[in-house]
Design a protein around this motif. Structure first.
Motif, PDB file in Angstrom:
ATOM      1  N   GLY A  77     -49.690  32.648  -8.019  1.00 41.71           N
ATOM      2  CA  GLY A  77     -48.718  33.708  -7.761  1.00 41.71           C
ATOM      3  C   GLY A  77     -48.819  34.803  -8.806  1.00 41.71           C
ATOM      4  N   ASN A  78     -49.001  34.412 -10.066  1.00 37.01           N
ATOM      5  CA  ASN A  78     -49.201  35.401 -11.134  1.00 37.01           C
ATOM      6  C   ASN A  78     -50.480  36.195 -10.903  1.00 37.01           C
ATOM      7  N   GLY A 122     -52.239  42.852  -7.376  1.00 36.30           N
ATOM      8  CA  GLY A 122     -51.422  43.951  -6.853  1.00 36.30           C
ATOM      9  C   GLY A 122     -51.382  45.127  -7.814  1.00 36.30           C
ATOM     10  N   LEU A 123     -51.263  44.842  -9.098  1.00 34.25           N
ATOM     11  CA  LEU A 123     -51.265  45.908 -10.101  1.00 34.25           C
ATOM     12  C   LEU A 123     -52.607  46.628 -10.111  1.00 34.25           C
ATOM     13  N   LEU A 153     -58.010  50.048  -9.296  1.00 39.12           N
ATOM     14  CA  LEU A 153     -59.082  49.379 -10.037  1.00 39.12           C
ATOM     15  C   LEU A 153     -59.801  48.379  -9.147  1.00 39.12           C
ATOM     16  N   ASP A 154     -61.113  48.309  -9.281  1.00 43.86           N
ATOM     17  CA  ASP A 154     -61.896  47.285  -8.605  1.00 43.86           C
ATOM     18  C   ASP A 154     -61.848  46.013  -9.442  1.00 43.86           C
ATOM     19  N   TYR A 155     -61.795  44.877  -8.793  1.00 44.00           N
ATOM     20  CA  TYR A 155     -61.704  43.607  -9.508  1.00 44.00           C
ATOM     21  C   TYR A 155     -62.325  42.499  -8.685  1.00 44.00           C
ATOM     22  N   TYR A 187     -57.713  33.910 -12.886  1.00 51.24           N
ATOM     23  CA  TYR A 187     -58.388  34.953 -13.643  1.00 51.24           C
ATOM     24  C   TYR A 187     -58.737  36.121 -12.735  1.00 51.24           C
ATOM     25  N   VAL A 188     -58.502  37.332 -13.248  1.00 57.04           N
ATOM     26  CA  VAL A 188     -58.875  38.554 -12.543  1.00 57.04           C
ATOM     27  C   VAL A 188     -59.777  39.349 -13.480  1.00 57.04           C
TER      28      VAL A 188
END
Length: 145
Positions: A75-76, A82-83, A89-91, A99-100
């Motif tokens: 969930g985090n 979402g941020l 930003l690409d991620y 981990y992102v």
């Protein structure tokens, strides 16, 4: 496998390996026997306290608690995704792990890490710490509450 990430055993190493009995070298000797020899020569084993913690993780109550923590961390990760989306930003990541990795579009991961730490007091992980392929990315972790 390991309890390090699965059960939050950070710093208290405990894991397991399954070596199939049928797995043999070309000379017919068992890989299991060789693996056991190497492990018992190089490693004294985990302490009783750590082993008890691992057993508790495998109990029905332990598994339920771990599943709850995984849901919380994922969930985090969705919040981080979402941020990143909101900021354009690409991620990579965050779907099956906490981990992102944000693509820095050619900027130095160490320089970006330092800037964010100094200006925002937020700890990230420079992608360069994961080897040459990680340079140009910054890792955000969804473990914190």
């Amino acid at each position: 496998n390991s309890f390090s990430k699965y059960a939050g055993f950070t710093g208290a190493r405990l894991g397991w390996t399954v070596v199939p009995d049928a797995l043999e070298y070309s000379d017919g000797s068992k890989v299991r026997d060789d693996f056991n020899r190497v492990m018992t020569t190089c490693f004294n084993g985990a302490s009783n306290v750590i082993q008890s913690g691992g057993m508790a993780c495998l109990s029905p109550e332990g598994k339920k608690e771990i599943d709850s923590l995984i849901d919380y961390y994922l969930g985090n990760a969705k919040i981080l995704q979402g941020l990143a989306d909101d900021l354009g930003l690409d991620y990579i990541g965050g779907d099956d792990s906490p981990y992102v990795f944000v693509d820095l579009k050619g900027h130095s991961s160490w320089d970006t890490f330092s800037t964010i730490l100094e200006e925002c007091q937020v700890v990230t992980i420079p992608g360069a710490g994961f080897g040459p392929g990680g340079e140009g990315f910054l890792r955000f972790s969804a473990f914190a509450p």
